[in-house]
Design a protein around this motif. Structure first.
Motif, PDB file in Angstrom:
ATOM      1  N   ILE A 105       0.844  -1.190   0.000  1.00  0.00           N
ATOM      2  CA  ILE A 105       0.000   0.000   0.000  1.00  0.00           C
ATOM      3  C   ILE A 105       0.882   1.244   0.000  1.00  0.00           C
ATOM      4  O   ILE A 105       1.676   1.445   0.921  1.00  0.00           O
ATOM      5  N   ARG A 110      -1.361  -0.940  -4.256  1.00  0.00           N
ATOM      6  CA  ARG A 110      -2.540  -0.073  -4.303  1.00  0.00           C
ATOM      7  C   ARG A 110      -2.290   1.219  -3.530  1.00  0.00           C
ATOM      8  O   ARG A 110      -1.535   1.246  -2.561  1.00  0.00           O
ATOM      9  N   LEU A 111      -2.972   2.247  -3.957  1.00  0.00           N
ATOM     10  CA  LEU A 111      -2.960   3.523  -3.253  1.00  0.00           C
ATOM     11  C   LEU A 111      -3.895   3.406  -2.043  1.00  0.00           C
ATOM     12  O   LEU A 111      -5.022   2.913  -2.172  1.00  0.00           O
ATOM     13  N   THR A 129      -5.686   5.426  -0.377  1.00  0.00           N
ATOM     14  CA  THR A 129      -6.977   6.116  -0.435  1.00  0.00           C
ATOM     15  C   THR A 129      -8.007   5.371  -1.281  1.00  0.00           C
ATOM     16  O   THR A 129      -9.192   5.693  -1.206  1.00  0.00           O
ATOM     17  N   GLU A 130      -7.595   4.369  -2.047  1.00  0.00           N
ATOM     18  CA  GLU A 130      -8.553   3.548  -2.789  1.00  0.00           C
ATOM     19  C   GLU A 130      -9.500   2.812  -1.836  1.00  0.00           C
ATOM     20  O   GLU A 130     -10.577   2.399  -2.231  1.00  0.00           O
ATOM     21  N   TYR A 131      -9.080   2.653  -0.603  1.00  0.00           N
ATOM     22  CA  TYR A 131      -9.863   1.901   0.374  1.00  0.00           C
ATOM     23  C   TYR A 131     -10.761   2.784   1.230  1.00  0.00           C
ATOM     24  O   TYR A 131     -11.530   2.269   2.031  1.00  0.00           O
ATOM     25  N   ASP A 189     -13.610   5.928   1.918  1.00  0.00           N
ATOM     26  CA  ASP A 189     -14.722   6.700   1.380  1.00  0.00           C
ATOM     27  C   ASP A 189     -14.356   8.173   1.580  1.00  0.00           C
ATOM     28  O   ASP A 189     -14.748   8.801   2.565  1.00  0.00           O
ATOM     29  N   ILE A 247      -7.185  12.046  -2.853  1.00  0.00           N
ATOM     30  CA  ILE A 247      -6.516  11.155  -3.800  1.00  0.00           C
ATOM     31  C   ILE A 247      -5.299  10.506  -3.146  1.00  0.00           C
ATOM     32  O   ILE A 247      -4.949   9.378  -3.451  1.00  0.00           O
ATOM     33  N   GLU A 248      -4.660  11.232  -2.235  1.00  0.00           N
ATOM     34  CA  GLU A 248      -3.454  10.755  -1.568  1.00  0.00           C
ATOM     35  C   GLU A 248      -3.533  11.097  -0.082  1.00  0.00           C
ATOM     36  O   GLU A 248      -4.321  11.946   0.321  1.00  0.00           O
ATOM     37  N   CYS A 271      -9.222   4.981   5.739  1.00  0.00           N
ATOM     38  CA  CYS A 271      -8.688   4.026   4.756  1.00  0.00           C
ATOM     39  C   CYS A 271      -8.397   2.675   5.390  1.00  0.00           C
ATOM     40  O   CYS A 271      -8.610   1.629   4.758  1.00  0.00           O
ATOM     41  N   ASP A 299     -12.203  -4.755   3.033  1.00  0.00           N
ATOM     42  CA  ASP A 299     -11.863  -5.337   1.733  1.00  0.00           C
ATOM     43  C   ASP A 299     -11.137  -6.680   1.842  1.00  0.00           C
ATOM     44  O   ASP A 299     -11.426  -7.598   1.069  1.00  0.00           O
TER      45      ASP A 299
END
Length: 142
Positions: free
Chosen positions: A78, A101-102, A104-106, A108, A112-113, A133, A140
């Motif tokens: 991550i 993976r970034l 912040t993809e996890y 809500d 972005i970062e 996150c 996830d």
């Protein structure tokens, strides 16, 4: 599941992400920095203080540098920002398919970062985002 959190120096964001995630998950965790300036150092004092106010203690962590072997040793890597992602991918061995993976993809979130509080001085804001996150990552991966 073995998860590695990576930022620039491994004294603020990735150390905090590891500290938060190990509190809420059964996953095996570690953290690293793409740079080697702080190898062997504990997390940054103001970040530790902000985390302690929320009940986290990750003062036992010590910074280390990301290494090629991490692609073999971890199930998921991550990154905290686009520069970290670029630096991680630059070391990926040919044929390796470990997910990167970034963070912040996890979450809500509109972010972005994860901004670097070493520079922004917003340790609480960084922790807010890290907690969001981390919760999403836990949902996830189980």
């Amino acid at each position: 599941m073995k998860v590695l959190f990576v930022c620039l120096g491994n004294i603020c964001r990735s150390a905090s992400a590891e500290g938060v995630f190990r509190e809420i998950s059964q996953a095996e965790t570690d953290s690293a920095g793409t740079g080697g300036w702080h190898v062997g150092s504990p997390p940054y004092g103001p970040m530790l203080e902000a985390a302690a106010r929320r009940g986290y203690d990750f003062s036992d962590l010590r910074a280390r540098q990301f290494r090629v072997r991490d692609f073999e040793d971890f199930d998921l890597i991550i990154g905290m920002d686009a520069n970290n992602m670029r630096d991680i991918e630059a070391l990926r061995p040919e044929g390796n398919d470990t997910p990167v993976r970034l963070f912040t993809e996890y979450g809500d979130t509109d972010m972005i970062e994860v901004p670097d509080p070493y520079y922004t001085r917003d340790f609480d804001g960084a922790l807010d985002l890290i907690e969001i996150c981390a919760d999403g990552l836990k949902r996830d991966i189980g």
